[in-house]
Enzyme design. Sequence first.
Site, PDB file in Angstrom:
ATOM      1  N   GLU A   1      12.426  21.832   3.784  1.00  0.00           N
ATOM      2  CA  GLU A   1      12.841  20.751   2.890  1.00  0.00           C
ATOM      3  C   GLU A   1      14.342  20.435   2.946  1.00  0.00           C
ATOM      4  O   GLU A   1      14.785  19.440   2.386  1.00  0.00           O
ATOM      5  CB  GLU A   1      12.463  21.084   1.445  1.00  0.00           C
ATOM      6  CG  GLU A   1      10.954  21.100   1.205  1.00  0.00           C
ATOM      7  CD  GLU A   1      10.607  21.434  -0.231  1.00  0.00           C
ATOM      8  OE1 GLU A   1      11.548  21.698  -1.026  1.00  0.00           O
ATOM      9  OE2 GLU A   1       9.411  21.428  -0.569  1.00  0.00           O
TER      10      GLU A   1
ATOM     11  N   GLN B   1       9.373  26.480   2.083  1.00  0.00           N
ATOM     12  CA  GLN B   1       9.816  25.219   1.498  1.00  0.00           C
ATOM     13  C   GLN B   1      11.315  25.021   1.736  1.00  0.00           C
ATOM     14  O   GLN B   1      11.755  23.946   2.147  1.00  0.00           O
ATOM     15  CB  GLN B   1       9.530  25.193  -0.009  1.00  0.00           C
ATOM     16  CG  GLN B   1       8.061  25.068  -0.377  1.00  0.00           C
ATOM     17  CD  GLN B   1       7.886  24.930  -1.871  1.00  0.00           C
ATOM     18  OE1 GLN B   1       8.434  24.023  -2.484  1.00  0.00           O
ATOM     19  NE2 GLN B   1       7.126  25.835  -2.471  1.00  0.00           N
TER      20      GLN B   1
ATOM     21  N   ASN C   1       7.955  -3.911   3.492  1.00  0.00           N
ATOM     22  CA  ASN C   1       6.536  -3.615   3.676  1.00  0.00           C
ATOM     23  C   ASN C   1       6.050  -3.966   5.074  1.00  0.00           C
ATOM     24  O   ASN C   1       5.419  -3.151   5.757  1.00  0.00           O
ATOM     25  CB  ASN C   1       5.721  -4.389   2.633  1.00  0.00           C
ATOM     26  CG  ASN C   1       4.232  -4.161   2.751  1.00  0.00           C
ATOM     27  OD1 ASN C   1       3.775  -3.059   3.044  1.00  0.00           O
ATOM     28  ND2 ASN C   1       3.450  -5.207   2.531  1.00  0.00           N
TER      29      ASN C   1
ATOM     30  N   HIS D   1       0.826  -1.200   0.000  1.00  0.00           N
ATOM     31  CA  HIS D   1       0.000   0.000   0.000  1.00  0.00           C
ATOM     32  C   HIS D   1       0.869   1.262   0.000  1.00  0.00           C
ATOM     33  O   HIS D   1       1.887   1.324   0.696  1.00  0.00           O
ATOM     34  CB  HIS D   1      -0.873   0.064   1.250  1.00  0.00           C
ATOM     35  CG  HIS D   1      -2.055  -0.848   1.243  1.00  0.00           C
ATOM     36  ND1 HIS D   1      -1.938  -2.221   1.321  1.00  0.00           N
ATOM     37  CD2 HIS D   1      -3.386  -0.580   1.189  1.00  0.00           C
ATOM     38  CE1 HIS D   1      -3.156  -2.755   1.327  1.00  0.00           C
ATOM     39  NE2 HIS D   1      -4.057  -1.781   1.245  1.00  0.00           N
TER      40      HIS D   1
END
Length: 449
Positions: free
Chosen positions: A444, A440, A321, A290
Amino acid sequence: MNKFIWHCTIICLAGLLFSSCRKESNIQPQDVSQSRNVTTESTVLLNEDFESGSKTAYTVGSISLNSGSWTLDDALIGNLAADLKNGSKSVRIRNTGTLSSDFSISGATGAITITIKHGTYGTDGNSTWQLWTSANNGQSWTQQGGTITTTTSLQTATFNLTGTGSLRISIRKVSGGTNRINIDDVNVTLGSGGSGGSNPTDDSNLLLGNPSNAITNITSENNYLMEKAYYALSYSRGRGTPNWVSWHIQASDLGSASRSNDFRADSTLPASWYQVQNSSYTGSGFDRGHNCPSADRTATTAANSATFLMTNMMPQAPNNNQQTWANLENYTRSLVNAGNEVYIVCGSYGQGGTGSLGGVTNTIDNGRVTVPSNIWKVVVVIPNGSNDINRINGSTRVIAVNTPNRNDISTDWTQYKTTVRAIENATGYNIMSNLRPSLQDSLETRIDP
């Protein structure tokens, strides 16, 4: 100064200010047909203030306004003291009434911003409403953003979307019974996407932005925008996986619904495209991993089932996962349970992963699904509240993780923390494009401590 000139002035000034400081990347997107771009000006496509119309009954009917003909169903034009409005009139809607344009706005191609003022009528209880749009003259409709809750003061809801030519608008009251709401000042502008100057709708799955400027157009087959009720994504026909998936989690998303496990093909893909099947990963050595996790959508059975569409899956090494990624997902939900809400963007890139069978695998399903080399996620954490985009600041916690798609990686996800900017450089995306460029740059370029 009338409202039309005032709105135009503000929009144009915002566009000019942004055009001088928008950050650029020299990296080309991975398997994405359109890279980030700079918007240098905004064009007003619609500005409707409802001042020119008159309708005094709730019975369904169309009225002529400055922008064109609109149909009001279980709705009227209100001018009472109890009507929240900017000016002398606004639309008043009750029950599950609607306000819809009878015309299509032309030239709606590219980044579109829609702003709508809304509030609760008089002393009525709060209600909720949704924005729906149509790109084919009303033949089919798509909900934009999340469900909006009114309050006792006039607020502005902002929706960011990508237009593909023409646009119709429908505002639909969806709860609150006979409680009434007011709608005013519907504005549509072209060219303001990614400016950081708008205020995207709280709880929107795309609140942080559209990382690859994906559009819902069959010609954009490797950067195809799909906006689901519980997440949004950019799909790559060539890879058979999403480029990225974006969603929001708050406490109300976490409940007691059981895992549905109903993996299935996504029939909403364009008819001519191959649909990855439930069985496409069988025997490959990779999990149906997912992007938006099942456990992030446990409020209802429908919400949980929505995460099992194959357009939400990527071939993921089982240990990655079931252990590393599961630990990160559990930690993220613990933040929500501790009183926060989170905005998440997750994706994959590259080619070649190592699953449970050993050795590097580039594709599965007879070459129709690409196995990524890397899987990444960005988590933005803010305390519960409203006006979310404006509450993200220089102190906001941002977790960025980039793991190799290997079965032998550490189960400790913190070993793979990185910066958002590093993920952007690897993918060519602009992951937090709805934030102002200076913010940003601040968020970031640092690693979560």
